[in-house]
Write a protein that holds these residues in place. Sequence first.
Motif, mmCIF file in Angstrom:
data_model
loop_
_atom_site.group_PDB
_atom_site.id
_atom_site.type_symbol
_atom_site.label_atom_id
_atom_site.label_comp_id
_atom_site.label_asym_id
_atom_site.label_seq_id
_atom_site.Cartn_x
_atom_site.Cartn_y
_atom_site.Cartn_z
ATOM 1 N N ASN A 58 0.818 -1.337 -0.041
ATOM 2 C CA ASN A 58 -0.008 0.020 -0.144
ATOM 3 C C ASN A 58 0.909 1.124 -0.036
ATOM 4 O OD1 ASN A 58 -2.355 1.572 0.127
ATOM 5 N ND2 ASN A 58 -3.309 0.652 2.044
ATOM 6 N N ARG A 59 0.358 2.244 -0.266
ATOM 7 C CA ARG A 59 0.978 3.442 -0.167
ATOM 8 C C ARG A 59 0.166 4.662 0.501
ATOM 9 N NH1 ARG A 59 -0.054 3.855 -5.938
ATOM 10 N NH2 ARG A 59 1.774 2.899 -6.227
ATOM 11 N N TYR A 60 1.004 5.889 0.844
ATOM 12 C CA TYR A 60 0.423 6.919 1.574
ATOM 13 C C TYR A 60 1.164 8.176 0.766
ATOM 14 C CZ TYR A 60 -1.261 3.923 4.926
ATOM 15 O OH TYR A 60 -2.006 2.717 5.579
ATOM 16 N N SER A 61 0.504 9.140 -0.026
ATOM 17 C CA SER A 61 0.564 10.142 -0.520
ATOM 18 C C SER A 61 0.420 11.429 -0.038
ATOM 19 C CB SER A 61 0.535 10.226 -2.238
ATOM 20 O OG SER A 61 0.863 8.997 -2.503
ATOM 21 N N SER A 62 1.521 12.475 0.106
ATOM 22 C CA SER A 62 1.362 13.767 0.392
ATOM 23 C C SER A 62 0.496 14.014 1.776
ATOM 24 C CB SER A 62 0.493 14.733 -0.459
ATOM 25 O OG SER A 62 1.004 14.658 -1.881
ATOM 26 N N VAL A 63 1.112 12.985 2.855
ATOM 27 C CA VAL A 63 0.837 13.147 4.073
ATOM 28 C C VAL A 63 1.760 13.904 4.873
ATOM 29 C CG1 VAL A 63 -0.603 10.839 3.819
ATOM 30 C CG2 VAL A 63 1.890 10.867 4.501
ATOM 31 N N ASN A 64 1.175 14.369 6.222
ATOM 32 C CA ASN A 64 1.642 15.194 6.929
ATOM 33 C C ASN A 64 2.870 14.542 8.063
ATOM 34 O OD1 ASN A 64 0.292 17.325 6.069
ATOM 35 N ND2 ASN A 64 -1.434 17.058 7.394
ATOM 36 N N ILE A 65 3.169 13.338 7.885
ATOM 37 C CA ILE A 65 3.977 12.514 8.727
ATOM 38 C C ILE A 65 4.234 11.414 8.120
ATOM 39 C CG2 ILE A 65 2.434 11.103 9.975
ATOM 40 C CD1 ILE A 65 3.844 12.505 12.479
ATOM 41 N N GLY A 66 5.560 11.130 8.248
ATOM 42 C CA GLY A 66 6.125 9.681 7.827
ATOM 43 C C GLY A 66 5.377 8.451 8.432
ATOM 44 N N TYR A 67 4.499 7.882 7.530
ATOM 45 C CA TYR A 67 3.636 6.930 8.189
ATOM 46 C C TYR A 67 3.542 5.823 7.257
ATOM 47 C CZ TYR A 67 -0.705 4.589 9.766
ATOM 48 O OH TYR A 67 -1.637 3.724 10.094
ATOM 49 N N ALA A 68 4.015 4.700 7.499
ATOM 50 C CA ALA A 68 3.793 3.643 6.589
ATOM 51 C C ALA A 68 3.369 2.230 7.232
ATOM 52 C CB ALA A 68 5.571 3.369 6.158
ATOM 53 N N GLN A 69 2.658 2.565 8.370
ATOM 54 C CA GLN A 69 2.114 1.471 9.279
ATOM 55 C C GLN A 69 3.150 0.602 9.511
ATOM 56 O OE1 GLN A 69 -1.473 -0.457 7.973
ATOM 57 N NE2 GLN A 69 -2.485 1.355 7.418
ATOM 58 N N ASN A 70 4.265 1.055 9.791
ATOM 59 C CA ASN A 70 5.263 0.122 10.498
ATOM 60 C C ASN A 70 4.865 -0.206 12.089
ATOM 61 O OD1 ASN A 70 7.683 -0.155 8.520
ATOM 62 N ND2 ASN A 70 7.379 2.095 8.593
ATOM 63 N N ASN A 71 4.095 -1.233 12.061
ATOM 64 C CA ASN A 71 3.394 -1.790 13.289
ATOM 65 C C ASN A 71 4.421 -2.347 14.143
ATOM 66 O OD1 ASN A 71 0.959 -0.728 12.389
ATOM 67 N ND2 ASN A 71 0.691 -2.529 11.231
ATOM 68 N N TYR A 72 3.884 -2.257 15.487
ATOM 69 C CA TYR A 72 4.819 -2.925 16.445
ATOM 70 C C TYR A 72 3.959 -3.290 17.572
ATOM 71 C CZ TYR A 72 4.374 1.783 18.475
ATOM 72 O OH TYR A 72 4.083 3.030 19.100
ATOM 73 N N PRO A 73 4.350 -4.298 18.619
ATOM 74 C CA PRO A 73 3.260 -4.946 19.587
ATOM 75 C C PRO A 73 2.706 -3.899 20.435
ATOM 76 C CG PRO A 73 5.322 -6.243 19.452
ATOM 77 C CD PRO A 73 5.657 -5.230 18.285
ATOM 78 N N ALA A 74 1.591 -4.311 20.858
ATOM 79 C CA ALA A 74 1.018 -3.291 21.761
ATOM 80 C C ALA A 74 0.375 -4.122 22.884
ATOM 81 C CB ALA A 74 -0.247 -2.298 21.163
ATOM 82 N N ALA A 75 -0.443 -3.469 23.752
ATOM 83 C CA ALA A 75 -0.625 -3.975 25.235
ATOM 84 C C ALA A 75 -1.391 -5.373 25.115
ATOM 85 C CB ALA A 75 -1.502 -2.911 26.073
ATOM 86 N N SER A 76 -2.282 -5.562 24.035
ATOM 87 C CA SER A 76 -3.102 -6.518 24.099
ATOM 88 C C SER A 76 -2.396 -7.860 23.703
ATOM 89 C CB SER A 76 -4.313 -6.553 23.205
ATOM 90 O OG SER A 76 -5.241 -5.319 23.791
ATOM 91 N N SER A 77 -1.049 -7.572 23.121
ATOM 92 C CA SER A 77 -0.424 -8.933 22.821
ATOM 93 C C SER A 77 0.464 -9.411 23.742
ATOM 94 C CB SER A 77 0.633 -8.522 21.506
ATOM 95 O OG SER A 77 1.637 -7.605 22.099
ATOM 96 N N THR A 78 1.027 -10.609 23.663
ATOM 97 C CA THR A 78 1.594 -11.465 24.785
ATOM 98 C C THR A 78 2.680 -10.520 25.515
ATOM 99 O OG1 THR A 78 1.181 -13.366 23.739
ATOM 100 C CG2 THR A 78 2.940 -13.432 25.551
ATOM 101 N N SER A 79 2.634 -10.381 26.834
ATOM 102 C CA SER A 79 3.476 -9.449 27.476
ATOM 103 C C SER A 79 4.781 -9.902 27.193
ATOM 104 C CB SER A 79 3.409 -9.586 28.870
ATOM 105 O OG SER A 79 3.608 -11.014 29.711
ATOM 106 N N GLY A 80 5.729 -9.023 27.047
ATOM 107 C CA GLY A 80 7.364 -9.406 26.887
ATOM 108 C C GLY A 80 7.614 -9.618 25.282
ATOM 109 N N ILE A 81 6.714 -9.217 24.510
ATOM 110 C CA ILE A 81 7.218 -9.392 23.011
ATOM 111 C C ILE A 81 7.261 -7.881 22.622
ATOM 112 C CG2 ILE A 81 6.070 -9.813 20.643
ATOM 113 C CD1 ILE A 81 4.813 -11.960 21.801
ATOM 114 N N PHE A 82 8.248 -7.697 21.999
ATOM 115 C CA PHE A 82 8.642 -6.198 21.552
ATOM 116 C C PHE A 82 8.925 -6.345 19.841
ATOM 117 C CE2 PHE A 82 9.579 -3.458 25.376
ATOM 118 C CZ PHE A 82 9.230 -4.469 26.196
ATOM 119 N N GLY A 83 8.655 -5.293 19.339
ATOM 120 C CA GLY A 83 9.009 -5.356 17.678
ATOM 121 C C GLY A 83 10.383 -4.730 17.449
#
Lengths: 163, 185
Positions: B86-111
């Motif tokens: 996918n792509r994003y064009s002419s956006v106001n911030i560098g956003y490429a959906q580079n996702n990382y683990p959050a609170a609902s994922s198994t504790s101790g997992i980091f991206g």
Amino acid sequence: MYPIATANPTTGGVTFTSIPQTFTHLQLRIFSRSSSGSAGQSISGSFNSDSGSNYAYHVLGGDGGSTFSSSAATQTNVYFGWSAGTTNTSNAFSNCIVDILDYANTNKYKTVKTLTGIDSNGSGLVGMWISLWMSTAAITSILLNPNNFATGSTVQLYGIKTA
Amino acid sequence: MAILPAIASPMHGALVPISFINLGGVSQVTFSNIPQAYQDLMIVLNIRSTQSATLDALDIWLNGVTGSGLYSSTYLRGDGSSASSNRYSSVNIGYAQNNYPAASSTSGIFGTQVIHLLNYTNTTTYKTALIRSTADLNGSGQTQVSVDLYRSTSAVTSFSLGSDNGANFASGSTAELFGVRTVNQ
């Protein structure tokens, strides 16, 4: 990782020669725009001036709308990823991080792994290439050419040591 | 965030550590006053979000610029069963959906995310960042490569990153900034 050589090409290709054989791996860091090729111009080249049909590649990529993969054997060039080209947004350049493992080994064919991307605000390519050079010769020289580098392009060669 | 003095030397090789930040408890951070002495920058992240979700997304921005639609990106992602782009064009911030683990994922997992910013001091070219990110959640997850364009020829003097959802980074999250020197640097 140690710097070996740097190039700031304004036309043509870049050749690194007399590469020291004292490292375990090599890394190329390429900031590229082509002055002749179109958007997504591939950066081709050779090792040790070998222009025979001794290369192969696989590529996995995305263009912002779909994914793709392709491969080919008996190629006459090695590939180092994508370059920006004349139809990309002005001043946009690609990034390529190229790892060449065990380049001085004389018992193995050589494998090249590239992480590469070019975004042009509305179009782009991003993905991974792997190229194979079917030669056991140690790599002593590398040629890279994206159909003529444009001014602003840079190519850095590094050596990576092991313990 | 202060930048530690960093002098390139043969001891460092090409990769010169510039700054290290513990991100726990903050939602964004800025490496400022980045030395203009190197060829490239490399940022290494080991991060987790406190957002109530399985994943959070990373934003990046350069020189404090978050407006004017100067960013765009293209990404390639695999989620364990299919690939997408996918792509994003002419956006106001560098956003490429580079996702990382959050609170609902198994504790101790980091991206992990590694960001390459080449030729960052150049004042005649736009800036391109190549990002490799991973978030394996033990049964689900994503691996991704993305490219971000910042349409400015200004040299990069600061690099910022933060949660796209405004959530804090979890304790244990870290960010490291390296300079990549070439010959004669």
